[in-house]
Design a protein around this motif. Structure first.
Motif, short mmCIF file in Angstrom:
data_model
loop_
_atom_site.label_atom_id
_atom_site.label_comp_id
_atom_site.label_asym_id
_atom_site.label_seq_id
_atom_site.Cartn_x
_atom_site.Cartn_y
_atom_site.Cartn_z
N GLN A 104 0.89 -1.14 0.07
CA GLN A 104 -0.25 0.16 -0.05
C GLN A 104 1.06 1.56 0.05
O GLN A 104 1.39 1.13 0.65
N PRO A 105 0.71 2.17 -1.05
CA PRO A 105 1.55 3.40 -0.62
C PRO A 105 1.53 4.46 0.56
O PRO A 105 1.09 5.38 0.00
N ILE A 106 1.17 4.03 1.42
CA ILE A 106 0.86 4.83 2.89
C ILE A 106 1.67 4.47 4.16
O ILE A 106 2.81 3.42 3.96
N GLY A 107 3.07 5.32 3.90
CA GLY A 107 4.13 5.86 4.76
C GLY A 107 4.06 5.37 6.50
O GLY A 107 2.21 5.67 6.94
N GLN A 108 4.38 5.02 7.25
CA GLN A 108 4.62 4.34 8.53
C GLN A 108 4.10 5.79 9.47
O GLN A 108 3.91 5.66 10.11
N ASN A 109 4.25 7.17 8.82
CA ASN A 109 3.82 7.87 9.86
C ASN A 109 2.55 7.89 9.82
O ASN A 109 2.01 8.88 10.39
N TYR A 110 2.13 7.18 9.09
CA TYR A 110 0.39 7.66 9.01
C TYR A 110 -0.71 6.67 10.03
O TYR A 110 -1.48 6.42 10.97
N ALA A 111 0.55 5.65 11.02
CA ALA A 111 0.47 4.67 11.38
C ALA A 111 -0.74 4.77 13.61
O ALA A 111 -0.89 6.09 13.56
N GLY A 112 -2.17 4.47 13.43
CA GLY A 112 -2.29 4.73 14.57
C GLY A 112 -3.56 5.59 13.99
O GLY A 112 -4.40 5.67 14.39
N LYS A 113 -3.18 6.71 13.13
CA LYS A 113 -4.09 7.76 12.54
C LYS A 113 -5.59 6.90 12.28
O LYS A 113 -5.38 6.19 11.90
N HIS A 114 -6.93 8.56 11.82
CA HIS A 114 -7.48 7.64 11.52
C HIS A 114 -8.01 7.76 10.40
O HIS A 114 -6.61 8.63 9.72
N THR A 115 -8.61 8.07 9.42
CA THR A 115 -8.54 7.41 7.92
C THR A 115 -10.01 7.41 7.76
O THR A 115 -10.78 7.22 8.53
N LEU A 116 -10.48 7.84 6.33
CA LEU A 116 -11.68 7.35 5.72
C LEU A 116 -11.48 5.89 4.64
O LEU A 116 -10.40 5.82 4.17
N VAL A 117 -12.31 4.78 4.22
CA VAL A 117 -12.22 3.86 3.89
C VAL A 117 -13.72 4.52 3.05
O VAL A 117 -14.84 4.09 3.66
N LEU A 118 -13.65 4.61 1.24
CA LEU A 118 -14.65 4.44 0.75
C LEU A 118 -15.03 3.57 -0.07
O LEU A 118 -14.01 2.12 -0.37
N VAL A 119 -16.08 2.60 0.47
CA VAL A 119 -16.66 1.55 -0.10
C VAL A 119 -18.12 1.90 -1.30
O VAL A 119 -19.07 2.68 -0.55
N PRO A 120 -18.43 0.95 -2.91
CA PRO A 120 -19.39 1.02 -3.22
C PRO A 120 -20.65 0.92 -2.45
O PRO A 120 -20.73 -0.14 -2.07
N THR A 121 -21.77 1.12 -2.27
CA THR A 121 -23.32 0.75 -2.48
C THR A 121 -24.30 0.46 -3.64
O THR A 121 -24.66 1.25 -4.44
N MET A 122 -25.49 -0.36 -3.21
CA MET A 122 -25.90 -0.74 -4.55
C MET A 122 -27.19 -0.60 -3.33
O MET A 122 -27.42 -1.40 -2.46
N LYS A 123 -28.10 -0.03 -3.82
CA LYS A 123 -29.79 0.67 -3.31
C LYS A 123 -29.97 -1.08 -3.98
O LYS A 123 -30.42 -1.61 -5.28
N GLN A 124 -31.06 -1.82 -2.93
CA GLN A 124 -32.09 -3.02 -3.16
C GLN A 124 -32.68 -3.49 -2.18
O GLN A 124 -32.52 -1.97 -0.64
N ALA A 125 -33.94 -3.38 -2.32
CA ALA A 125 -34.65 -4.08 -1.46
C ALA A 125 -34.53 -5.13 -0.09
O ALA A 125 -34.22 -5.98 -0.94
N ASN A 126 -35.23 -5.07 0.84
CA ASN A 126 -34.90 -5.93 1.34
C ASN A 126 -36.10 -6.67 1.19
O ASN A 126 -36.86 -6.62 0.80
#
Length: 186
Positions: A104-126
């Motif tokens: 992953q192209p992320i350096g250790q200076n990011y260790a322990g810090k918060h971030t965001l992960v973006l994930v696709p969603t799709m609308k569906q009837a339950n």
């Protein structure tokens, strides 16, 4: 008299002509976070955690285009109104566990810090017929159909563990800190 869309039962009018928020409200919301959640994190975890994340526009546009194009390859009947993005709050592993970030192209200076992960969603009837926005992986053709119903990672995770297969997601934003705060308005 036209009223602004409101959040009711977890839904928000999806089409707004121009996305605006008063600058004073933005500052209040940012201050609320920094004075409450961020202060607690920094104090209890003895760190200087990130308080914002930046993505360049090209990365976000490409991510959206990838969701649309990969979905259309498998199911051309899915419209853009059926698709969305969920932003998960997340945290990078500690330095001791940084091997999880291999390739992953992320350096250790990011260790322990918060971030965001973006994930696709799709609308569906339950099962009750209510339309919900389920997490799904457009790269997994099995995530689209089962008895004519969309499967999602959210639905599958109860039945089967997640795999190390590639999932369409985004997490390569710039955290502040460690990057400079001089660029921020709020």
């Amino acid at each position: 008299m036209k009223t602004k869309p409101t959040l009711e039962s977890g839904t928000l009018d999806p089409i707004i002509s121009l996305s605006t928020i008063p600058a004073t409200l933005i500052q209040t919301l940012v201050d609320n976070y920094r004075n409450s959640q961020l202060a607690t994190i920094n104090t209890h975890l003895n760190m200087n955690d990130a308080h914002s994340i930046w993505f360049n526009l090209a990365t976000l546009k490409k991510f959206i285009a990838d969701i649309e194009s990969e979905t259309q390859k498998v199911n051309p009947d899915v419209s853009e109104n059926d698709l969305g993005i969920r932003f998960y709050y997340a945290a990078y592993p500690s330095v001791e566990n940084w091997d999880l970030m291999e390739n992953q192209p992320i350096g250790q200076n990011y260790a322990g810090k918060h971030t965001l992960v973006l994930v696709p969603t799709m609308k569906q009837a339950n099962e009750q017929g209510e339309l919900l926005d389920y997490d799904f992986n457009p790269l997994n053709s099995g995530a689209y159909q089962k008895n004519n119903a969309v499967l999602s990672l959210a639905m599958e995770s109860d039945d089967a563990p997640l795999s190390d297969d590639e999932a369409l997601a985004q997490n390569h934003g710039q955290l502040i800190p460690p990057s400079s705060t001089v660029v921020q308005m709020y």
